[in-house]
Motif scaffolding. Sequence first.
Motif, PDB file in Angstrom:
ATOM      1  N   GLU A   1      10.535 -18.863  -5.330  1.00 33.12           N
ATOM      2  CA  GLU A   1      11.737 -18.037  -5.331  1.00 33.12           C
ATOM      3  C   GLU A   1      11.464 -16.699  -4.652  1.00 33.12           C
ATOM      4  OE1 GLU A   1      14.776 -15.815  -8.503  1.00 33.12           O
ATOM      5  OE2 GLU A   1      12.966 -16.849  -9.202  1.00 33.12           O
ATOM      6  N   ILE A   2      12.426 -16.232  -3.888  1.00 37.49           N
ATOM      7  CA  ILE A   2      12.384 -14.888  -3.320  1.00 37.49           C
ATOM      8  C   ILE A   2      13.530 -14.101  -3.945  1.00 37.49           C
ATOM      9  CG2 ILE A   2      12.557 -13.476  -1.226  1.00 37.49           C
ATOM     10  CD1 ILE A   2      11.451 -15.798   0.368  1.00 37.49           C
ATOM     11  N   ARG A   3      13.191 -13.148  -4.788  1.00 39.74           N
ATOM     12  CA  ARG A   3      14.219 -12.360  -5.467  1.00 39.74           C
ATOM     13  C   ARG A   3      14.815 -11.326  -4.514  1.00 39.74           C
ATOM     14  NH1 ARG A   3      12.737  -9.004  -8.805  1.00 39.74           N
ATOM     15  NH2 ARG A   3      10.454  -9.028  -8.622  1.00 39.74           N
ATOM     16  N   THR A   4      16.039 -10.939  -4.791  1.00 37.56           N
ATOM     17  CA  THR A   4      16.667  -9.870  -4.042  1.00 37.56           C
ATOM     18  C   THR A   4      16.298  -8.526  -4.673  1.00 37.56           C
ATOM     19  OG1 THR A   4      18.654 -10.033  -5.411  1.00 37.56           O
ATOM     20  CG2 THR A   4      18.607 -11.335  -3.391  1.00 37.56           C
ATOM     21  N   GLY A   5      16.550  -7.454  -3.916  1.00 35.20           N
ATOM     22  CA  GLY A   5      16.347  -6.121  -4.455  1.00 35.20           C
ATOM     23  C   GLY A   5      14.927  -5.617  -4.423  1.00 35.20           C
ATOM     24  N   LEU A   6      14.026  -6.299  -3.713  1.00 34.30           N
ATOM     25  CA  LEU A   6      12.643  -5.840  -3.623  1.00 34.30           C
ATOM     26  C   LEU A   6      12.537  -4.765  -2.552  1.00 34.30           C
ATOM     27  CD1 LEU A   6      10.794  -9.300  -3.796  1.00 34.30           C
ATOM     28  CD2 LEU A   6      11.123  -7.651  -5.649  1.00 34.30           C
ATOM     29  N   VAL A   7      12.036  -3.612  -2.920  1.00 33.79           N
ATOM     30  CA  VAL A   7      11.950  -2.482  -1.988  1.00 33.79           C
ATOM     31  C   VAL A   7      10.756  -2.669  -1.053  1.00 33.79           C
ATOM     32  CG1 VAL A   7      11.671   0.016  -1.794  1.00 33.79           C
ATOM     33  CG2 VAL A   7      13.055  -0.950  -3.647  1.00 33.79           C
ATOM     34  N   ALA A   8      10.974  -2.433   0.237  1.00 38.38           N
ATOM     35  CA  ALA A   8       9.941  -2.661   1.251  1.00 38.38           C
ATOM     36  C   ALA A   8       9.195  -1.372   1.564  1.00 38.38           C
ATOM     37  CB  ALA A   8      10.577  -3.206   2.525  1.00 38.38           C
ATOM     38  N   ARG A   9       7.893  -1.517   1.840  1.00 40.16           N
ATOM     39  CA  ARG A   9       7.103  -0.386   2.333  1.00 40.16           C
ATOM     40  C   ARG A   9       6.069  -0.916   3.328  1.00 40.16           C
ATOM     41  NH1 ARG A   9       4.456  -1.492  -2.543  1.00 40.16           N
ATOM     42  NH2 ARG A   9       2.176  -1.507  -2.420  1.00 40.16           N
ATOM     43  N   LEU A  10       5.910  -0.188   4.420  1.00 40.87           N
ATOM     44  CA  LEU A  10       4.962  -0.574   5.460  1.00 40.87           C
ATOM     45  C   LEU A  10       3.554  -0.159   5.062  1.00 40.87           C
ATOM     46  CD1 LEU A  10       4.487  -1.615   8.411  1.00 40.87           C
ATOM     47  CD2 LEU A  10       4.778   0.766   9.137  1.00 40.87           C
ATOM     48  N   MET A  11       2.604  -1.065   5.214  1.00 42.13           N
ATOM     49  CA  MET A  11       1.201  -0.722   5.019  1.00 42.13           C
ATOM     50  C   MET A  11       0.691  -0.078   6.308  1.00 42.13           C
ATOM     51  SD  MET A  11      -0.291  -3.975   2.895  1.00 42.13           S
ATOM     52  CE  MET A  11      -1.790  -3.104   2.454  1.00 42.13           C
ATOM     53  N   THR A  12      -0.038   1.008   6.183  1.00 44.53           N
ATOM     54  CA  THR A  12      -0.437   1.772   7.372  1.00 44.53           C
ATOM     55  C   THR A  12      -1.874   1.527   7.793  1.00 44.53           C
ATOM     56  OG1 THR A  12      -0.990   3.651   5.951  1.00 44.53           O
ATOM     57  CG2 THR A  12       1.230   3.589   6.892  1.00 44.53           C
ATOM     58  N   ALA A  13      -2.631   0.679   7.085  1.00 40.85           N
ATOM     59  CA  ALA A  13      -4.043   0.486   7.398  1.00 40.85           C
ATOM     60  C   ALA A  13      -4.288  -0.754   8.255  1.00 40.85           C
ATOM     61  CB  ALA A  13      -4.857   0.375   6.115  1.00 40.85           C
ATOM     62  N   GLU A  14      -3.235  -1.394   8.745  1.00 45.36           N
ATOM     63  CA  GLU A  14      -3.383  -2.634   9.505  1.00 45.36           C
ATOM     64  C   GLU A  14      -4.006  -2.351  10.867  1.00 45.36           C
ATOM     65  OE1 GLU A  14      -3.138  -6.599   8.889  1.00 45.36           O
ATOM     66  OE2 GLU A  14      -2.149  -5.183   7.575  1.00 45.36           O
ATOM     67  N   GLN A  15      -4.652  -3.337  11.445  1.00 43.41           N
ATOM     68  CA  GLN A  15      -5.270  -3.160  12.754  1.00 43.41           C
ATOM     69  C   GLN A  15      -4.539  -3.952  13.831  1.00 43.41           C
ATOM     70  OE1 GLN A  15      -7.715  -1.024  13.623  1.00 43.41           O
ATOM     71  NE2 GLN A  15      -7.511  -0.196  11.566  1.00 43.41           N
ATOM     72  N   SER A  16      -4.747  -5.268  13.863  1.00 42.32           N
ATOM     73  CA  SER A  16      -4.204  -6.046  14.973  1.00 42.32           C
ATOM     74  C   SER A  16      -2.803  -6.586  14.695  1.00 42.32           C
ATOM     75  CB  SER A  16      -5.142  -7.213  15.309  1.00 42.32           C
ATOM     76  OG  SER A  16      -5.357  -8.031  14.180  1.00 42.32           O
ATOM     77  N   ASN A  17      -2.259  -6.364  13.493  1.00 42.90           N
ATOM     78  CA  ASN A  17      -0.918  -6.811  13.155  1.00 42.90           C
ATOM     79  C   ASN A  17      -0.266  -5.750  12.269  1.00 42.90           C
ATOM     80  OD1 ASN A  17      -0.921  -9.652  14.328  1.00 42.90           O
ATOM     81  ND2 ASN A  17      -2.722  -9.737  13.028  1.00 42.90           N
ATOM     82  N   SER A  18       0.905  -6.048  11.722  1.00 44.49           N
ATOM     83  CA  SER A  18       1.593  -5.116  10.827  1.00 44.49           C
ATOM     84  C   SER A  18       1.985  -5.852   9.559  1.00 44.49           C
ATOM     85  CB  SER A  18       2.847  -4.540  11.497  1.00 44.49           C
ATOM     86  OG  SER A  18       2.507  -3.810  12.657  1.00 44.49           O
ATOM     87  N   SER A  19       1.912  -5.175   8.419  1.00 47.94           N
ATOM     88  CA  SER A  19       2.223  -5.797   7.139  1.00 47.94           C
ATOM     89  C   SER A  19       3.192  -4.933   6.348  1.00 47.94           C
ATOM     90  CB  SER A  19       0.956  -6.026   6.309  1.00 47.94           C
ATOM     91  OG  SER A  19       0.136  -7.007   6.905  1.00 47.94           O
ATOM     92  N   VAL A  20       4.133  -5.594   5.691  1.00 50.13           N
ATOM     93  CA  VAL A  20       5.117  -4.946   4.830  1.00 50.13           C
ATOM     94  C   VAL A  20       4.993  -5.540   3.432  1.00 50.13           C
ATOM     95  CG1 VAL A  20       7.573  -4.520   4.423  1.00 50.13           C
ATOM     96  CG2 VAL A  20       6.689  -4.579   6.763  1.00 50.13           C
TER      97      VAL A  20
END
Length: 460
Positions: free
Chosen positions: A148-167
């Motif tokens: 299940e993927i619930r609604t209302g989950l607040v997103a934040r970008l991780m800033t320590a990534e190197q070759s890709n990006s993660s939220v």
Amino acid sequence: MAETVTSFGTSSLLASLDPLLRTWLPRQRWFAGKGRPVTGFTPVAVTELLPATGRLGLYHLLLRVHQPSAPGAPPHPGDCYQLLIGTREALPPRLAPALIGHVTQGPLAGRTVYEALYDPRPAEVLLEALRTRAGIGDLRFERDPAQEIRTGLVARLMTAEQSNSSVVYGDTFILKLLRRVVPGVNPDLELPLALAREGCPRVPAPTGWLRAEPAGEPYVLAVLQPYVNGASDGWELALRELAKGEDFAAEARALGRATAEVHTALARALPTVTLGHAQLELLVDGMTERLAAAVQAVPALRPYEHGLRSAYTALASLAAEGRTWTAQRVHGDLHLGQCLRSPSGEWSLIDFEGEPARPLAERRMPQPPVRDVAGMLRSFDYAAHSAHPATPDWAHACRAAYCSGYAEAAGFDPRTDPVLLRAYETDKAVYEVVYEARHRPDWLPVPLSAIRRLAASDPN
């Protein structure tokens, strides 16, 4: 080339973005073509997720980036990058780090464009599309119906990534957005799905994923997995224990067991092959060629070239005598930073993409499991030499404990095949020397200390 028509049209949209992206892209840590100017773009797919006519516009771009070839290199069609571009009339102060620029021409003239992953709203658009299994243009948002993927989950970008990006979404999920993409089956989705089918608990099972098939070419663009809340990164954990003077052998042993469990599950899930003389000859030839190129690039390797090459010739000699090895799918880029320890003390392995600089076909080739072992042994060495003063005894204890833990779960100890282990560890150390010489010269003594040991060692 395929395009998804936007409200402005692909050509006019790119005309607005082109001058800004030429300067912004090379500054991104995940951009691989640093040192060469960007000369143009070819759209692979352009998809409008939110129309720019509103307060917030959102575009998903797959762009082939054109640059001059490196000196002596053959012509290159250009790398394909995945971008998520937001548009607003003006950026609020919290989004200042995301700024790409202010558009002065084309249909976006007068608007501000920015890296949309910094903004929770665009990031939440991606999660909602995965939750509803949306299909938008060439994009296909898919998920495991059992999760299940619930609604209302607040997103934040991780800033320590190197070759890709993660939220991260509400400490529940983490979305890894691949930046430099190539068509084909990406092991970062393929292997975790295979491990999930085997019920392997050491790798978070994918919850959802994003694909695209512009012009019939399949791309894996992103993978959503459960977020291990409160987990410690293996590299950071090792450095903390080192700084406190604490022993890390028990953790290294547990990590060895976790690695072996993943290897065992991969061998059950996917085909294995036998490497005989012909296959080993190709493998050794590749190692030898990389060594020769490294010696040309880094003259400090020259005094050790003969000793290092002996690691490869010893392996070739065993193969010529009829020795064979089993190869299987492996992690491909294993080190402490690719491991997470949960608050309960369980280790997980993450990031199965392999070395991004290697061709996809090579990253998906079966390899002896000792390749991953060698990568982890080198990582312990790096951790030990990052301390001041260096603590080689700490690395030695961790290396031994890791191999012992691996043997407990796999039924064989990697140290019982010293010729193969030395060859793979040598190949990894040679790669490290070239990397450090180019990017972090202050770190060059770390792999060079291993080079001296490996060049002088006799596994027999």
